[in-house]
Scaffold this motif. Structure first.
Motif, PDB file in Angstrom:
ATOM      1  N   ALA A  58       6.718 -24.015  -3.412  1.00 15.01           N
ATOM      2  CA  ALA A  58       7.081 -22.776  -2.645  1.00 15.01           C
ATOM      3  C   ALA A  58       8.251 -23.372  -1.761  1.00 15.01           C
ATOM      4  N   ALA A  59       8.323 -24.454  -0.820  1.00 13.32           N
ATOM      5  CA  ALA A  59       9.367 -24.855  -0.215  1.00 13.32           C
ATOM      6  C   ALA A  59      10.677 -25.242  -0.932  1.00 13.32           C
ATOM      7  N   GLN A  60      10.669 -25.846  -2.240  1.00 12.04           N
ATOM      8  CA  GLN A  60      11.761 -25.862  -2.945  1.00 12.04           C
ATOM      9  C   GLN A  60      12.208 -24.764  -3.437  1.00 12.04           C
ATOM     10  N   THR A  61      11.547 -23.718  -3.946  1.00 11.79           N
ATOM     11  CA  THR A  61      12.005 -22.451  -4.160  1.00 11.79           C
ATOM     12  C   THR A  61      12.545 -21.667  -3.004  1.00 11.79           C
ATOM     13  N   ARG A  62      12.046 -21.579  -1.861  1.00 13.66           N
ATOM     14  CA  ARG A  62      12.687 -20.913  -0.795  1.00 13.66           C
ATOM     15  C   ARG A  62      14.238 -21.763  -0.475  1.00 13.66           C
ATOM     16  N   ALA A  63      14.069 -23.077  -0.630  1.00 18.04           N
ATOM     17  CA  ALA A  63      15.189 -23.784  -0.289  1.00 18.04           C
ATOM     18  C   ALA A  63      16.329 -23.420  -1.386  1.00 18.04           C
ATOM     19  N   VAL A  64      16.110 -23.533  -2.349  1.00 18.56           N
ATOM     20  CA  VAL A  64      17.263 -23.445  -3.632  1.00 18.56           C
ATOM     21  C   VAL A  64      17.481 -21.813  -3.609  1.00 18.56           C
ATOM     22  N   PHE A  65      16.735 -21.053  -3.208  1.00 22.45           N
ATOM     23  CA  PHE A  65      17.220 -19.761  -2.975  1.00 22.45           C
ATOM     24  C   PHE A  65      18.326 -19.639  -1.949  1.00 22.45           C
ATOM     25  N   ILE A 102       7.523 -15.859  -5.039  1.00 18.92           N
ATOM     26  CA  ILE A 102       8.616 -15.821  -4.248  1.00 18.92           C
ATOM     27  C   ILE A 102       9.788 -15.041  -4.800  1.00 18.92           C
ATOM     28  N   TRP A 103      10.046 -15.161  -6.051  1.00 20.94           N
ATOM     29  CA  TRP A 103      11.043 -14.545  -6.472  1.00 20.94           C
ATOM     30  C   TRP A 103      10.787 -13.014  -6.423  1.00 20.94           C
ATOM     31  N   ALA A 104       9.663 -12.460  -6.508  1.00 18.94           N
ATOM     32  CA  ALA A 104       9.411 -11.338  -6.291  1.00 18.94           C
ATOM     33  C   ALA A 104       9.448 -10.661  -4.792  1.00 18.94           C
ATOM     34  N   GLU A 105       9.348 -11.374  -3.842  1.00 15.19           N
ATOM     35  CA  GLU A 105       9.592 -11.537  -2.367  1.00 15.19           C
ATOM     36  C   GLU A 105      11.058 -11.198  -2.082  1.00 15.19           C
ATOM     37  N   HIS A 106      11.989 -12.090  -2.943  1.00 14.80           N
ATOM     38  CA  HIS A 106      13.516 -11.946  -2.841  1.00 14.80           C
ATOM     39  C   HIS A 106      13.785 -10.700  -3.622  1.00 14.80           C
ATOM     40  N   PHE A 107      13.452 -10.297  -4.614  1.00 14.82           N
ATOM     41  CA  PHE A 107      13.814  -9.239  -5.724  1.00 14.82           C
ATOM     42  C   PHE A 107      12.526  -8.020  -5.625  1.00 14.82           C
ATOM     43  N   PRO A 108      12.274  -7.428  -4.847  1.00 12.80           N
ATOM     44  CA  PRO A 108      11.174  -6.532  -4.876  1.00 12.80           C
ATOM     45  C   PRO A 108      11.418  -5.533  -5.948  1.00 12.80           C
ATOM     46  N   ASP A 109      12.560  -5.156  -5.938  1.00 11.86           N
ATOM     47  CA  ASP A 109      12.598  -3.946  -7.180  1.00 11.86           C
ATOM     48  C   ASP A 109      13.147  -4.520  -8.387  1.00 11.86           C
ATOM     49  N   PRO A 110      12.388  -4.748  -9.473  1.00 14.86           N
ATOM     50  CA  PRO A 110      12.791  -5.257 -10.721  1.00 14.86           C
ATOM     51  C   PRO A 110      14.008  -4.171 -11.319  1.00 14.86           C
ATOM     52  N   ALA A 111      14.008  -2.998 -10.922  1.00 10.23           N
ATOM     53  CA  ALA A 111      15.245  -2.313 -11.512  1.00 10.23           C
ATOM     54  C   ALA A 111      16.601  -2.814 -10.966  1.00 10.23           C
ATOM     55  N   THR A 112      16.746  -3.517  -9.790  1.00  8.56           N
ATOM     56  CA  THR A 112      17.962  -4.060  -8.901  1.00  8.56           C
ATOM     57  C   THR A 112      17.933  -5.564  -9.183  1.00  8.56           C
TER      58      THR A 112
END
Length: 148
Positions: A58-65, A102-112
Motif C-alpha cells: 500500500a505504501a509503495q503503491t501510493r508512492a509510485v502514484f 488503491i487504484w480504485a481510490e485514484h480512478f473511481p470511475d472505470p469509464a474515465t
C-alpha cells in the motif's frame, strides 16, 4: 521528440529519461516508489544485514502514484491525461488486492480510468514490489489571445 527529467521524481536507475514526448503523446519510463529525496523505499523493512525483511504494497503503491504524478506534471500533463498503464507486481498473489483497491481510490470511475494491464514478474532492478509504465496524452498549449 523531447526528453523530460525532473527532480520531483526518483532518479532513473539507468541512462534514460523519466519521459519522452512525441507529438501529443507522453511515454513514461518505468517508475517505482523510491523517494526522490533520498532513494528510500516506502514501507520497506530490512534485516540488520541489509536483506529485505518485509514491504508494504500500500505504501509503495501510493508512492509510485505520487512519482508518476510528478513526472506527468513536469511534462505538462495531468493525472487525468493517462491513457494506458502497465503495472508490474513482484508478488501478484499477495499484492494484487491491496494495489487494486488503491487504484480504485485514484480512478473511481472505470469509464474515465486509463486502460490497464497488470503483470506478475519475478523481480525489479531495486528492492521494490511495484513499477508503472505509462502513456499519457498531453494537451497542446492554448493559443495566446490574438493568435490563431
Amino acid at each position: 521528440m523531447s526528453a523530460i527529467r525532473t527532480d520531483a521524481a526518483p532518479r532513473p536507475v539507468g541512462a534514460y529519461p523519466h519521459a519522452r514526448r512525441v507529438g501529443d503523446l507522453l511515454f513514461l519510463s518505468g517508475i517505482g516508489p523510491r523517494d526522490p529525496r533520498d532513494d528510500a523505499i516506502p514501507g520497506n523493512e530490512y534485516h540488520a544485514d541489509g536483506r529485505l525483511k518485509r514491504y508494504d504494497i500500500a505504501a509503495q503503491t501510493r508512492a509510485v502514484f505520487a512519482n508518476v504524478r510528478a513526472v506527468l506534471e513536469a511534462s505538462g500533463a495531468r493525472w487525468e491525461d493517462l491513457v494506458d498503464v502497465t503495472v508490474y507486481l513482484t508478488d501478484m498473489a499477495r499484492d494484487f488486492t491491496a494495489y487494486n483497491a488503491i487504484w480504485a481510490e485514484h480512478f473511481p470511475d472505470p469509464a474515465t480510468a486509463p486502460c490497464r494491464t497488470t503483470l506478475g514478474i519475478a523481480a525489479l532492478p531495486t528492492p521494490i514490489a511495484i513499477e508503472l509504465k505509462c502513456v499519457a496524452r498531453v494537451q497542446p498549449p492554448l493559443p495566446l489571445a490574438g493568435e490563431s
